[in-house]
Design an enzyme around this catalytic site. Structure first.
Site, mmCIF file in Angstrom:
data_model
loop_
_atom_site.group_PDB
_atom_site.id
_atom_site.type_symbol
_atom_site.label_atom_id
_atom_site.label_comp_id
_atom_site.label_asym_id
_atom_site.label_seq_id
_atom_site.Cartn_x
_atom_site.Cartn_y
_atom_site.Cartn_z
ATOM 1 C CE1 TYR A 39 -14.354 -37.416 1.626
ATOM 2 C CE2 TYR A 39 -16.102 -35.799 1.546
ATOM 3 C CZ TYR A 39 -14.811 -36.161 1.260
ATOM 4 O OH TYR A 39 -13.989 -35.274 0.617
ATOM 5 C CE LYS A 42 -13.424 -38.760 -1.761
ATOM 6 N NZ LYS A 42 -12.981 -37.425 -1.398
#
Lengths: 304, 304, 304, 304
Positions: free
Chosen positions: B135, B163
């Site tokens: 992330y 992400k």
């Protein structure tokens, strides 16, 4: 509340062995600092690898520190975490374990504003009777606590002190002058190691130097000289400590790995820690970096 | 491992009532997104107030989400915390609860370097068999995951996806091209809401739009148009969604309080959430800010 | 005023020889771009080493460019300098030399605020009849021009366009939508090279790609595809150009030295520039960095 | 070269009247500082609105300052501009006009690296016989001059001094200690106003305080106390000056407009400047902000 916390309050660096807390090394370490005359101990701070520690480890470190200190000096407990509820949970446990004061940062990770930060500290105050220190460390929290906020919370009785690791010495001077004007509600502790003398010129009530783990006696001598108005001695101690702080100037490592890494290497070299193991994923200093720490210690007359 | 996670994967915004999780609102919310055709659900992300949540709340949100989703789409669990050991603890619980994939940031608060970040993800990989997404959210973590690092960890099988909430669309384009060149080991999900069409031009495998909580059907239509090569439709949906995203342009509030605050206000206005309560110390949007959210919803044809 | 400036508007990279402007190389370079069909030329921009150039050099570059272009396309003149009076002086000279439009940044070096930046552009407007572009380049100016400011100055007639090198693609999308809503007073040119397709999705009126110095024909083909609604072609051209842009990924050099350094190396390798000399104190790319540029050019089919 | 420049060296704030330099006010101002006993004068610095000044204004300010000072103290000339050639042009003119020393920043606007910055200063050294000071002001230049670079250039004879406005007091202490170790080639002047006492503790050779324009006598008293080892007096002067510096804490204005704006307002209130006019596009302080400056002056016993 109790008398304000002042003087030399090192942030406890913790010894590890195979990932576990090394209790005999911890005892040697805290006893050595107590013998040097430190005035308080800050447990579970940034240097105390609080960000690497789950609840169990945080509680263990605090419990052991309280046991070893045994009431001789106040123990301040860091309750550092991302947002208010998680901080509250740490605070309740620290209070239950017997901490003498609480140290909290502004919320971090999710972004905040001035109003949210003020509300955060007010919520903490509502749930503890202990002295509460705001920990201003923008390098980790990415937020600077403003002087108006700190002074307002000081005047309200929400905060009893500030641990200033902002590096903003201009703001610190203005904070100290304004704090004096409103009756000195805040005990102002500088997080500097290298320019503590400047912070004393600004009226600091004490210091929280990571390097105080390595040479606590020098910071105590400097504090005593400050109390006695002997500025030449304050400065001379500082020059020596600034030289000693060069242990962190290692190569290929930065931030926590360099700073706390050098402190642990020094404590091992001095025979206080059995190992200079670092928490995952950080590597312990080794090779020429370890040799550099030894060299600087020797130059400072600190080889054991 | 399972087929890669692609498509529209909203980061779950969670409804509160008197500080507790509001289960009926949560059921309405997830059911509405499932009916709209979303392809995955990201639980305990930044928008899911993970930074405000202790272990019990994190587990409760994940358990309830898994129960409601009931295997129809993959559920990705955020395991966001400051350093490796704490992240590992969250990961083990998420895996035990039945999450289908893990989403982790680089360590934060204590400073790190490239080597430490790589080691962090490798340690996570050793302890889970689930797909692992990195992330990348520098606005919270204050560290940008570099393309060489992501590609190396993708090629090694440490990471299965990214992400990307970095806002660095140049790096994302290069990442997508290089990922393709090495056989597409990484599923690349953009965290954008306003320029998802640009991310699709760059080759994104999906999106994780906070605004997908409000208008999941539009992001699904956009995804379908993308799969069909109908770029004019991709763009038209995006223009409408960019207008809708103006709900976050509220006054006197910033960051999390504005973004997630506006999402919760919208979900209340749409009759999905019973309350737009925010976690302490953040205040819910009210007054003219709430009215602004309602106005933008109406302009987008989203008044219930 | 004249029709708005749109399309492909490369920022002119300038050839040097022993510190002087190399006119034959400059002629080859501009002629090559004109043949490729560029729609405008931006002279004395950041890539045009404006920050390295005194008044005489700035005037020489502009005069020569105007002479070579000979009215076939509009020439935009950068008037980049620290504060208003110095910018005004450059603007007056550029207008006297025959520039077709002016490009100015916010003031820099001394700190400014929103009101000062607005006043700055209003003062420029009072002293010129030429179209005025705001150049938003926070990486150099350390200030982001806000959308409300740009829209207000556009509606007032102070600004006729924006050259957006902010990298903030979310703000750019919102700017484009809001600009449309108020009648499109601003011509919006993206400074991106690698995600121009995304900027076209957002409604950009053109691009100012440094890489357009190297492969102007590809950017012109992409623009034509955009005008024709052929998004697949827009995207395919972009993927190829993104690969080509890897020429800047050199080792041990960063920022201007890497970016403009790679452009000059490529122009030398292509036989357009006689030398890839850089302005003092920057070194020209050499050795393996020069070889890297050649390799990427070959992979893109651009070896001369 | 001449004896090193040490002591109190205010950065000259310049009086304007209808956009022109106000010579009678300038004479009053410099004479007042000379009478107070300042040891040097820094002309065309950031506070001296160098970024707002073209060549003619820069030359005029330097010429007038040299005429008024008339050799009684050294005059240091700022040659601040974006890149090397432009800096060289200013340096040559300053030397021709009779400046006693040169002050230059790292290049700015276009991005640089450590090697380019070193080369920049070496090029300057090759073209002047005057003492050369590096001006470290990251808030304007967005680059921090590193200690290894400064020490290397000091040892080589490229630099004779540093004007440190970095606010990084830890780096400054280490710089001072290392400078001493290699024979003190650099004269280290702090740009602080509020914590000059701390800089003296660190071994500063002098100060360049903007506030020295307002109360030069106090900084001279502090310097004399420092030379005499009377640290209590150093500190007491500093506390008073820190209070006086609150003149810059105005509302709705920031950066240059607040700082230099307050200095000009104070000089007008003290009857030294006829006007507190600011260079375009900055507005002069007025209304309650001007009243605030007057109030702080009164509290410091400085009302004329």
């Amino acid at each position: 509340m109790n008398p304000p916390i002042t003087g030399v309050v090192p942030p406890l660096v913790v010894p590890l062995k195979d990932g576990a807390l090394d209790i005999p090394s911890l005892e040697r370490h805290i006893d050595r600092m107590l013998e040097a005359g430190i005035h308080g101990l800050f447990v579970n701070g940034s240097s105390g690898e609080v960000a690497f520690s789950g609840d169990a480890r945080r509680d263990q470190v605090l419990e052991e520190a309280l046991r070893i200190v045994d009431g001789r000096i106040p123990v301040l407990a860091g309750v550092i975490d991302t947002e208010t509820e998680r901080v509250l949970a740490h605070m309740r446990r620290a209070e239950a374990l017997g901490a003498n004061a609480i140290v909290a940062t502004a919320p971090f990770y999710a972004l905040q504003g001035e109003a949210e930060v003020a509300e955060h500290f007010r919520i903490l105050r509502q749930e503890t009777g202990l002295p509460l220190f705001a920990y201003d460390i923008p390098v980790c929290v990415h937020w600077k606590l403003s002087n108006p906020l700190l002074l307002e919370l000081g005047a309200e009785g929400v905060l009893q002190g500030v641990k200033d690791s902002s590096g903003d010495d201009v703001a610190f001077r203005w904070l100290a002058l304004a704090n004096e004007r409103i009756g000195h509600p805040l005990s102002l502790l500088t997080g500097h190691e290298v320019v503590v003398d400047g912070a004393y010129m600004s009226g600091a009530d004490g210091c929280v130097p990571g390097l105080g783990n390595i040479d606590p006696a020098a910071y105590v001598r400097q504090w005593n000289a400050y109390r006695a108005g002997d500025w030449a001695a304050v400065r001379a101690e500082q020059d020596r400590l600034a030289d000693l702080m060069r242990i962190v100037q290692v190569k290929g490592v930065q931030g926590f790995g360099a700073g706390v890494g050098a402190f642990k290497a020094a404590l091992k070299a001095l025979g206080v820690f059995e190992s200079n193991e670092m928490p995952r994923p950080v590597k312990a200093l080794a090779g020429e970096n370890y040799a550099w720490v030894e060299k600087v210690l020797r130059e400072a007359g600190l080889d054991s």
